[in-house]
Design an enzyme around this catalytic site. Structure first.
Site, PDB file in Angstrom:
ATOM      1  N   HIS A  49       0.838  -1.206   0.000  1.00 41.63           N
ATOM      2  CA  HIS A  49       0.000   0.000   0.000  1.00 41.63           C
ATOM      3  C   HIS A  49       0.865   1.245   0.000  1.00 41.63           C
ATOM      4  O   HIS A  49       1.977   1.254   0.546  1.00 41.63           O
ATOM      5  CB  HIS A  49      -0.898   0.007   1.248  1.00 41.63           C
ATOM      6  CG  HIS A  49      -1.850  -1.144   1.292  1.00 41.63           C
ATOM      7  ND1 HIS A  49      -2.916  -1.249   0.431  1.00 41.63           N
ATOM      8  CD2 HIS A  49      -1.889  -2.252   2.074  1.00 41.63           C
ATOM      9  CE1 HIS A  49      -3.574  -2.366   0.689  1.00 41.63           C
ATOM     10  NE2 HIS A  49      -2.976  -3.000   1.669  1.00 41.63           N
ATOM     11  N   SER A 334      -3.152  -5.275   8.412  1.00 41.77           N
ATOM     12  CA  SER A 334      -2.811  -4.492   7.221  1.00 41.77           C
ATOM     13  C   SER A 334      -2.604  -3.037   7.640  1.00 41.77           C
ATOM     14  O   SER A 334      -3.336  -2.543   8.492  1.00 41.77           O
ATOM     15  CB  SER A 334      -3.952  -4.590   6.206  1.00 41.77           C
ATOM     16  OG  SER A 334      -3.569  -4.001   4.998  1.00 41.77           O
TER      17      SER A 334
HETATM   18  C1  LIG Z   1      -6.977 -10.870   4.638  1.00 42.15           C
HETATM   19  C2  LIG Z   1      -5.708 -10.093   4.818  1.00 42.15           C
HETATM   20  C3  LIG Z   1      -5.290  -9.182   3.853  1.00 42.15           C
HETATM   21  C4  LIG Z   1      -4.123  -8.452   4.028  1.00 42.15           C
HETATM   22  N1  LIG Z   1      -3.660  -7.674   3.014  1.00 42.15           N
HETATM   23  C5  LIG Z   1      -2.512  -6.970   3.171  1.00 42.15           C
HETATM   24  C6  LIG Z   1      -1.987  -6.212   2.107  1.00 42.15           C
HETATM   25  O1  LIG Z   1      -2.473  -6.266   0.982  1.00 42.15           O
HETATM   26  N2  LIG Z   1      -0.904  -5.438   2.354  1.00 42.15           N
HETATM   27  C7  LIG Z   1      -0.322  -5.382   3.582  1.00 42.15           C
HETATM   28  O2  LIG Z   1       0.612  -4.593   3.749  1.00 42.15           O
HETATM   29  N3  LIG Z   1      -0.751  -6.156   4.586  1.00 42.15           N
HETATM   30  C8  LIG Z   1      -1.818  -6.964   4.409  1.00 42.15           C
HETATM   31  N4  LIG Z   1      -2.267  -7.763   5.400  1.00 42.15           N
HETATM   32  C9  LIG Z   1      -1.558  -7.766   6.686  1.00 42.15           C
HETATM   33  C10 LIG Z   1      -0.308  -8.631   6.669  1.00 42.15           C
HETATM   34  O3  LIG Z   1      -0.549  -9.877   6.079  1.00 42.15           O
HETATM   35  C11 LIG Z   1       0.153  -8.805   8.119  1.00 42.15           C
HETATM   36  O4  LIG Z   1       0.299  -7.533   8.688  1.00 42.15           O
HETATM   37  C12 LIG Z   1       1.474  -9.531   8.248  1.00 42.15           C
HETATM   38  O5  LIG Z   1       1.486 -10.714   7.498  1.00 42.15           O
HETATM   39  C13 LIG Z   1       1.719  -9.864   9.717  1.00 42.15           C
HETATM   40  O6  LIG Z   1       2.948 -10.520   9.815  1.00 42.15           O
HETATM   41  P1  LIG Z   1       3.442 -11.110  11.191  1.00 42.15           P
HETATM   42  O7  LIG Z   1       4.827 -11.588  10.959  1.00 42.15           O
HETATM   43  O8  LIG Z   1       3.188 -10.142  12.271  1.00 42.15           O
HETATM   44  O9  LIG Z   1       2.453 -12.331  11.486  1.00 42.15           O
HETATM   45  P2  LIG Z   1       2.513 -13.836  10.956  1.00 42.15           P
HETATM   46  O10 LIG Z   1       2.758 -13.916   9.524  1.00 42.15           O
HETATM   47  O11 LIG Z   1       1.298 -14.515  11.478  1.00 42.15           O
HETATM   48  O12 LIG Z   1       3.801 -14.410  11.690  1.00 42.15           O
HETATM   49  C14 LIG Z   1       3.808 -14.738  13.063  1.00 42.15           C
HETATM   50  C15 LIG Z   1       4.636 -15.994  13.202  1.00 42.15           C
HETATM   51  O13 LIG Z   1       4.745 -16.329  14.578  1.00 42.15           O
HETATM   52  C16 LIG Z   1       4.664 -17.730  14.704  1.00 42.15           C
HETATM   53  N5  LIG Z   1       4.226 -18.053  16.073  1.00 42.15           N
HETATM   54  C17 LIG Z   1       3.038 -17.767  16.641  1.00 42.15           C
HETATM   55  N6  LIG Z   1       3.011 -18.237  17.906  1.00 42.15           N
HETATM   56  C18 LIG Z   1       4.217 -18.809  18.136  1.00 42.15           C
HETATM   57  C19 LIG Z   1       4.782 -19.473  19.252  1.00 42.15           C
HETATM   58  N7  LIG Z   1       4.114 -19.633  20.383  1.00 42.15           N
HETATM   59  N8  LIG Z   1       6.045 -19.959  19.132  1.00 42.15           N
HETATM   60  C20 LIG Z   1       6.758 -19.799  17.983  1.00 42.15           C
HETATM   61  N9  LIG Z   1       6.246 -19.186  16.886  1.00 42.15           N
HETATM   62  C21 LIG Z   1       5.000 -18.696  16.972  1.00 42.15           C
HETATM   63  C22 LIG Z   1       3.621 -18.117  13.662  1.00 42.15           C
HETATM   64  O14 LIG Z   1       3.687 -19.496  13.325  1.00 42.15           O
HETATM   65  C23 LIG Z   1       3.974 -17.189  12.516  1.00 42.15           C
HETATM   66  O15 LIG Z   1       4.886 -17.782  11.620  1.00 42.15           O
HETATM   67  C24 LIG Z   1      -3.392  -8.567   5.236  1.00 42.15           C
HETATM   68  C25 LIG Z   1      -3.790  -9.509   6.191  1.00 42.15           C
HETATM   69  C26 LIG Z   1      -4.922 -10.293   5.972  1.00 42.15           C
HETATM   70  C27 LIG Z   1      -5.284 -11.356   6.938  1.00 42.15           C
END
Ligand SMILES: Cc1cc2nc3c(=O)[nH]c(=O)nc-3n(C[C@H](O)[C@H](O)[C@H](O)COP(=O)(O)OP(=O)(O)OC[C@H]3O[C@@H](n4cnc5c(N)ncnc54)[C@H](O)[C@@H]3O)c2cc1C
Length: 479
Positions: A49, A334
Site C-alpha cells: 500500500h 494491514s
Molecule cells: C486478509 C488479509 C489481507 C491483508 N492484506 C494486506 C496487504 O495487501 N498489504 C499489507 O501490507 N498487509 C496486508 N495484510 C496484513 C499482513 O498480512 C500482516 O500484517 C502480516 O502478514 C503480519 O505478519 P506477522 O509476521 O506479524 O504475522 P505472521 O505472519 O502470522 O507471523 C507470526 C509468526 O509467529 C509464529 N508463532 C506464533 N506463535 C508462536 C509461538 N508460540 N512460538 C513460535 N512461533 C510462533 C507463527 O507461526 C507465525 O509464523 C493482510 C492480512 C490479511 C489477513
C-alpha cells in the site's frame, strides 16, 4: 545465552532478523511451523500500500509510508518480484467523490503522492471499471509483491549473515532469569538477553508470559477468490472501493504472478486458526466486487482461501519496548506487509540499540545469492539455460511451467523447504489450475529423493501431514 531471540518467523520476525543480522550479535529465531511465513504472511492481498489511508500520526501511517519507500531496493536486494503498479480507489456515486477529496487530504498529511482523477481519466487508466465509477484517487507508489519469497528471502539473507533459525519450536512459556528470559518450547529451552515477540495473531499469549500490561488480539477473517491467469490486460493495478471502519473493502488486484485476487471479506471469528471459506461470504464478495469492476470472470476461479488479520484492541500496531529485555512487535494487521521493512529497521536500529550498543559486521551482505527464474526469461534465454542444464526443461508443474531444476535449486538454499507446500510457496508448483493434482506426487518424490527419506515421510505442510502415510500392499510407496 543468545544476545537476541526473536519469536515468530512471519514477515515481521523475518525482517527484524534481516536487519539485526547486520550487527555483531548472536541471534536465534524460533518458529512453531515447519516453514517461515506460514500464517498471516502468506494469506493476504500482497499489496504494498502507498500509505494514503491510515490515520495520520499512527504507527500504521508512519511505517506504511516508510516501508513503501524501501520496497524497490529491498526487493532488488532480496531478488523478490515487486511490481510498482499504482492503485486506484474509486467513487461509485457523486456523494463518494467528497470522500475521495478527504482521502486526498489525508494522503497529503501522510506525505503520500496521489492524484484525483475524473470519471474519464479513471476509465482510461482501467477500462474494466464499473460504469458507475464517477472518479478515483490514483496512488502511483502502490504495488504488488510476491509475499511468499519476500519472507523466505528475508530469512535467507538473515541466515546468510549468521542468524540461526529453529523451526518446529513452539514457545509455550517464558520465565525471567538474571540478564534476560528463559524460553521454553516443548522439547528445548533457550536463554536470551533480549526477546522480541513477533508472533502476530498469538502475540498476546507470549506478551502475557512477561508483562501484566495486557492487550487483546482478535482474528478478523478475510476470504478471497483466486482467478487463474486469463488476460494480463484485464487489470493492471489494485482497485479499492472507499475504505470503511471494516478496512479497505472488497478489492480486486493482479498478483505478482499475474493471477487475480478478489476479496477480502472482514468478519471477526472466535478461532484464530479458522481459515474456512463459506458460500454466503463468497457470494457477498462477488456482488461487492462487481460494484467496482465489470465482467469479472468468476468462472476462472481456481480456488478460494482465507487469512486472519491480527486485529489488536489498541487499534494500532503494537510495537513497544516493554522493558530492557522484551520487545513486542505484534497485532500487525494491514498494512503490515507494506510496513515490514521499515518495522524491521526501526526495531533493529532504534529499539534494540537503545538497550545494547551493537557494532556493524564487517562482512554484512544485504543481497541474497541470485538463482535462475526461467519464467522471467525470454524464450531464447530459456533455451540457453536448458542447454546448460536439461533439468530446466523437465517440467514438473505444467500449469505454472515449473521445472525440476527450479525445485532442486530452492532445496539447496539456506532457508530450504521441508514440505510440499513450502516448495509450492517458493516456486509455484501446485499454484495453478489443477492445484497440484498432477505435480504433487512428483514434487513429493523429488523432496523424498533429495532428503534421502521414504516417500511416506513427506509432509504436505506441518509435521504430521504426510500425504503417502501408508505403504501399499506391494509394500512400496515409491512406484
Ligand atoms: C486478509 C488479509 C489481507 C491483508 N492484506 C494486506 C496487504 O495487501 N498489504 C499489507 O501490507 N498487509 C496486508 N495484510 C496484513 C499482513 O498480512 C500482516 O500484517 C502480516 O502478514 C503480519 O505478519 P506477522 O509476521 O506479524 O504475522 P505472521 O505472519 O502470522 O507471523 C507470526 C509468526 O509467529 C509464529 N508463532 C506464533 N506463535 C508462536 C509461538 N508460540 N512460538 C513460535 N512461533 C510462533 C507463527 O507461526 C507465525 O509464523 C493482510 C492480512 C490479511 C489477513
Amino acid at each position: 545465552m543468545y544476545d537476541i531471540i526473536i519469536i515468530g518467523a512471519g514477515v515481521i520476525g523475518s525482517f527484524i532478523a534481516r536487519e539485526l543480522a547486520k550487527y555483531e550479535a548472536n541471534i536465534l529465531i524460533l518458529e512453531k511451523e515447519n516453514d517461515v511465513g506460514n500464517v498471516t504472511s502468506m494469506a493476504n492481498s500482497a499489496i504494498v500500500h502507498s500509505g494514503y489511508d491510515p490515520v495520520p500520526g499512527t504507527l500504521k501511517a508512519k511505517f506504511n509510508v516508510l516501508g513503501n519507500k524501501q520496497y524497490k531496493k529491498v526487493c532488488e536486494e532480496l531478488d523478490v518480484k515487486f511490481l510498482q503498479t499504482g492503485s486506484l480507489t474509486v467513487a461509485i456515486s457523486e456523494d463518494q467523490l467528497t470522500v475521495l477529496k478527504d482521502l486526498e487530504k489525508r494522503a497529503h498529511e501522510n506525505g503520500v503522492e496521489v492524484k484525483l482523477l475524473n470519471e474519464k481519466e479513471a476509465k482510461q487508466m482501467v477500462p474494466n471499471l464499473n460504469n458507475a465509477v464517477r472518479g478515483a484517487l490514483y496512488c502511483p507508489t502502490a504495488g504488488v509483491v510476491d509475499p511468499f519469497n519476500l519472507v523466505v528471502h528475508a530469512m535467507e539473507n538473515a541466515i546468510d549473515n549468521g542468524v540461526n533459525l529453529a523451526l518446529n519450536e513452539e514457545v509455550i512459556n517464558i520465565k525471567q532469569i538474571k540478564d534476560g528470559y528463559r524460553i521454553f518450547t516443548k522439547n528445548h529451552q533457550f536463554d536470551g538477553n533480549i526477546i522480541i515477540n513477533a508472533t502476530g495473531i498469538n502475540g498476546e499469549t507470549i506478551s502475557d508470559f512477561v508483562t501484566a500490561h495486557h492487550f487483546d488480539i482478535k482474528a478478523r477473517k478475510g476470504e478471497y477468490y483466486v482467478l487463474d491467469h486469463f488476460d494480463n490486460n484485464f487489470l493492471s493495478m489494485p482497485i479499492f472501493p472507499l475504505p470503511s471502519e471494516k478496512g479497505k473493502g472488497i478489492l480486486m488486484t493482479p498478483t505478482s504472478s499475474l493471477n487475480y485476487l478478489v476479496g477480502p471479506s472482514s468478519e471477526f471469528v472466535d478461532e484464530k486458526d479458522d481459515l474456512s471459506t463459506d458460500a454466503l461470504t463468497l457470494k457477498q464478495i462477488r456482488e461487492q466486487a462487481l460494484l467496482i469492476m465489470k465482467d469479472i470472470p468468476f468462472n476462472m476461479t481456481i480456488r478460494t482461501f482465507a487469512g486472519n488479520r491480527p486485529t489488536p484492541s489498541t487499534h494500532d500496531f503494537i510495537i513497544e519496548k516493554v522493558n530492557n529485555h522484551f520487545i513486542n512487535a505484534v497485532g500487525i494487521e494491514s498494512p503490515g506487509l507494506a510496513s515490514a521493512p521499515a518495522i524491521g529497521k526501526y526495531i533493529a536500529d532504534e529499539l534494540v540499540q537503545e538497550i545494547i550498543h551493537l557494532t556493524i559486521k564487517q562482512k554484512y551482505n544485504p543481497c541474497v545469492k541470485k538463482y535462475p527464474h526461467p519464467n522471467m526469461l525470454s524464450s531464447q534465454e530459456r533455451k540457453e539455460l536448458i542447454k546448460t542444464n536439461p533439468k530446466y526443461g523437465h517440467i514438473i508443474c505444467k500449469c505454472e511451467g515449473v521445472s525440476e531444476q527450479e525445485i532442486l535449486d530452492v532445496l539447496e538454499r539456506s532457508c530450504p523447504p521441508h514440505s510440499i507446500k513450502a516448495i509450492k510457496k517458493r516456486v509455484r508448483a501446485g499454484f495453478g489450475r489443477c492445484q497440484g493434482g498432477m505435480c504433487q506426487p512428483l514434487v513429493a518424490k523429488l523432496l523424498a529423493n533429495y532428503l534421502k527419506v521414504d516417500l511416506s515421510e513427506i509432509n504436505y505442510d506441518e509435521l504430521g501431514t504426510q500425504v503417502a502415510k501408508f505403504k501399499t500392499k506391494a509394500g512400496d510407496t515409491d512406484e
